[in-house]
Design a protein around this motif. Structure first.
Motif, PDB file in Angstrom:
ATOM      1  N   ASN A  84       0.809  -1.222   0.000  1.00 21.54           N
ATOM      2  CA  ASN A  84       0.000   0.000   0.000  1.00 21.54           C
ATOM      3  C   ASN A  84       0.841   1.271   0.000  1.00 21.54           C
ATOM      4  O   ASN A  84       0.544   2.216  -0.744  1.00 21.54           O
ATOM      5  N   PRO A  85       1.908   1.373   0.819  1.00 20.45           N
ATOM      6  CA  PRO A  85       2.781   2.548   0.713  1.00 20.45           C
ATOM      7  C   PRO A  85       3.371   2.704  -0.697  1.00 20.45           C
ATOM      8  O   PRO A  85       3.535   3.832  -1.180  1.00 20.45           O
ATOM      9  N   PHE A  86       3.667   1.603  -1.349  1.00 22.07           N
ATOM     10  CA  PHE A  86       4.198   1.642  -2.714  1.00 22.07           C
ATOM     11  C   PHE A  86       3.179   2.233  -3.679  1.00 22.07           C
ATOM     12  O   PHE A  86       3.506   3.092  -4.504  1.00 22.07           O
ATOM     13  N   TYR A  87       1.914   1.785  -3.585  1.00 23.64           N
ATOM     14  CA  TYR A  87       0.870   2.315  -4.473  1.00 23.64           C
ATOM     15  C   TYR A  87       0.704   3.823  -4.279  1.00 23.64           C
ATOM     16  O   TYR A  87       0.556   4.580  -5.248  1.00 23.64           O
ATOM     17  N   LEU A  88       0.740   4.266  -3.026  1.00 23.61           N
ATOM     18  CA  LEU A  88       0.571   5.695  -2.742  1.00 23.61           C
ATOM     19  C   LEU A  88       1.747   6.504  -3.286  1.00 23.61           C
ATOM     20  O   LEU A  88       1.555   7.598  -3.825  1.00 23.61           O
ATOM     21  N   GLU A  89       2.951   5.973  -3.148  1.00 23.13           N
ATOM     22  CA  GLU A  89       4.126   6.698  -3.629  1.00 23.13           C
ATOM     23  C   GLU A  89       4.123   6.805  -5.157  1.00 23.13           C
ATOM     24  O   GLU A  89       4.648   7.771  -5.718  1.00 23.13           O
ATOM     25  N   LYS A 143      -6.335   7.025  -3.132  1.00 20.95           N
ATOM     26  CA  LYS A 143      -6.866   5.999  -2.240  1.00 20.95           C
ATOM     27  C   LYS A 143      -8.029   5.264  -2.894  1.00 20.95           C
ATOM     28  O   LYS A 143      -8.201   4.050  -2.708  1.00 20.95           O
ATOM     29  N   LYS A 144      -8.842   5.995  -3.668  1.00 23.18           N
ATOM     30  CA  LYS A 144      -9.977   5.371  -4.351  1.00 23.18           C
ATOM     31  C   LYS A 144      -9.482   4.363  -5.399  1.00 23.18           C
ATOM     32  O   LYS A 144     -10.031   3.255  -5.522  1.00 23.18           O
ATOM     33  N   ASP A 145      -8.448   4.764  -6.156  1.00 24.99           N
ATOM     34  CA  ASP A 145      -7.891   3.839  -7.158  1.00 24.99           C
ATOM     35  C   ASP A 145      -7.381   2.566  -6.493  1.00 24.99           C
ATOM     36  O   ASP A 145      -7.649   1.448  -6.969  1.00 24.99           O
ATOM     37  N   ILE A 146      -6.662   2.747  -5.386  1.00 24.84           N
ATOM     38  CA  ILE A 146      -6.107   1.584  -4.687  1.00 24.84           C
ATOM     39  C   ILE A 146      -7.222   0.689  -4.163  1.00 24.84           C
ATOM     40  O   ILE A 146      -7.177  -0.535  -4.299  1.00 24.84           O
ATOM     41  N   ALA A 147      -8.247   1.312  -3.554  1.00 20.51           N
ATOM     42  CA  ALA A 147      -9.360   0.526  -3.013  1.00 20.51           C
ATOM     43  C   ALA A 147     -10.091  -0.219  -4.117  1.00 20.51           C
ATOM     44  O   ALA A 147     -10.407  -1.407  -3.986  1.00 20.51           O
ATOM     45  N   ALA A 194       7.759  -0.523 -10.453  1.00 16.53           N
ATOM     46  CA  ALA A 194       8.441   0.606  -9.819  1.00 16.53           C
ATOM     47  C   ALA A 194       9.319   1.379 -10.798  1.00 16.53           C
ATOM     48  O   ALA A 194       9.734   2.507 -10.504  1.00 16.53           O
ATOM     49  N   GLN A 195       9.586   0.793 -11.979  1.00 17.83           N
ATOM     50  CA  GLN A 195      10.498   1.409 -12.938  1.00 17.83           C
ATOM     51  C   GLN A 195       9.787   2.121 -14.086  1.00 17.83           C
ATOM     52  O   GLN A 195      10.433   2.769 -14.903  1.00 17.83           O
TER      53      GLN A 195
END
Length: 423
Positions: free
Chosen positions: A260-265, A270-274, A323-324
């Motif tokens: 989750n920290p990776f998705y935010l960075e 938050k909606k996309d992640i959820a 990540a790249q």
């Protein structure tokens, strides 16, 4: 198993993440909320009272329902009463009582887990354990949705007390399933009796009828016996099997902590992640566990177990690639889908493997030991995840999380080739 899985998953969130949300909504300090997380220790130490579930009948209920269903039903009653009692408390005035009730619910929930695991293993042949794991996980995931999103919806339009009352009533789903389910048939094993007698002799326990001597013999049979039986049955492979159990989930858990920290960075909302993790994650986990159950039924346990270890480590490399590149929601959905699909396959195979390692005389105790061993080393390794990301970055961390999955692959290959008893 779907309904028993539902019953097992429901109290887990209600004593952890959902309870934390309720406390935060009532302006309880973050430090106190942090202490409430200790409630979850009950799930990690359930092996301490698993021998009681294995050896002793639940008062009154076991005469009516049998040993396994009696313990399941008794635990379900305790959970429902605990949740209902929590709903009637004023958090600001009765926070200590809320904490004790949360501990009670978690204790009953962990006890229910021990009994359901034993029931699941004993009710069908080993070849169907993958299918049992798949249906169990499906029910468990459904209950996590209800105890998470469902409770939030009810609390939004009513209040938290009503939400927890509804969850207490939802436990009746599992209770009805327990009443309708058949009780496993348990056969006496003369070999187990000889093992227990030899352990008593080795420990120098007398045959006295006095209460202290009887308690010591019971402890020897219920606690020491399962360890001796496991190593006697598996021989030199026993240590390698326990090592495989300890490292099999390490790659998956270590990666999951920083997801989750990776998705935010990356810049996703938050909606996309959820949306992606809840929709694609839920569906692909269910598909993965179903596929895993089919693979176990078709090819046995060890080959799907090895396959699961390989694909879990490999999908972590997809996160390194993510990540790249430039953040893209469709790419994120694809990576999460692959991760949950592989995790579902590996989980179904691994649960079937752990189930195959138990003996019917010690099902609850041995499986509780395996499940505790499964998570503890992985959590310890996962605790340094943040430091590794801070030092080396996300891409290097995800490569590392894939590499620590290699020991599980090697051990699975060695055990698959070493002896048929491990299959």
């Amino acid at each position: 198993m779907i309904f028993l899985g539902f019953s097992a998953g429901l109290p887990f969130s209600l004593t952890s993440s959902t309870l934390s949300a309720w406390l935060a909504d009532e302006d309880v300090s973050l430090s106190l909320i942090g202490y409430f997380s200790l409630v979850g220790v009950a799930y990690s130490v359930k092996v301490l009272w698993a021998p009681v579930v294995d050896r002793l009948p639940f008062p009154l209920l076991c005469r009516w329902l049998g040993k396994r269903r009696g313990w399941i039903f008794g635990a379900q009653i305790g959970i429902a009463l605990g949740l209902f009692a929590m709903s009637g408390l004023d958090i600001h005035q009765e926070l200590t009582r809320m904490a004790w009730l949360a501990v009670w619910v978690a204790f009953c929930s962990a006890t229910q887990d021990v009994a359901i695991d034993a029931y699941r293993i004993e009710i069908v042949v080993p070849e169907l354990q993958g299918a049992m794991a798949a249906t169990y996980v499906f029910g468990y995931r459904l209950s996590l949705l209800l105890a998470g999103a469902g409770v939030f919806y009810i609390a939004e339009y009513q209040n938290w007390a009503v939400a927890y009352q509804v969850m207490a009533l939802a436990m009746f789903i599992g209770m009805v399933a327990t009443l309708l389910a058949p009780e496993p048939i348990r056969l006496e094993d003369e070999r187990v009796g000889r093992i227990e007698q030899s352990v008593e002799v080795a420990l120098g326990l007398s045959e006295s009828g006095a209460l202290p001597a009887r308690l010591l013999r019971w402890f020897s049979d219920a606690v020491v016996g399962p360890f001796v039986e496991f190593f006697q049955r598996n021989g030199k492979s026993g240590a390698w099997i326990l090592l495989l159990i300890a490292v099999y989930k390490m790659s998956d858990i270590a990666m999951g902590i920083m997801a989750n920290p990776f998705y935010l960075e990356l810049g996703f909302s938050k909606k996309d992640i959820a949306d992606v993790t809840k929709v694609f994650g839920f569906l692909m986990t269910i598909v993965g566990t179903s596929v895993g159950g089919v693979l176990v039924a078709r090819f046995g346990i060890m080959r799907p177990l090895l396959f699961g270890a390989v694909i879990v480590a490999a999908t972590n490399l997809l996160f390194a690639a993510l990540a790249q590149v430039k953040p893209d929601i469709m790419l994120l959905a694809g990576v999460i889908s692959a991760d949950n699909l592989s995790g579902g396959i590996a989980s179904a195979a691994f649960i079937a493997y752990l189930s195959s390692l138990t003996h019917s005389a010690y099902t609850a105790t041995q499986y509780a030991l395996f499940s505790s061993l499964m998570t503890l080393p992985a959590k310890l390794i996962g605790s340094i995840s943040g430091d590794l990301v801070a030092e080396f970055g996300y891409a290097a961390f995800f490569v590392y999380s894939a590499v620590i999955g290699v020991p599980a692959i090697v051990l699975a290959i060695l055990l698959m080739r070493s002896r048929p008893a491990a299959l």
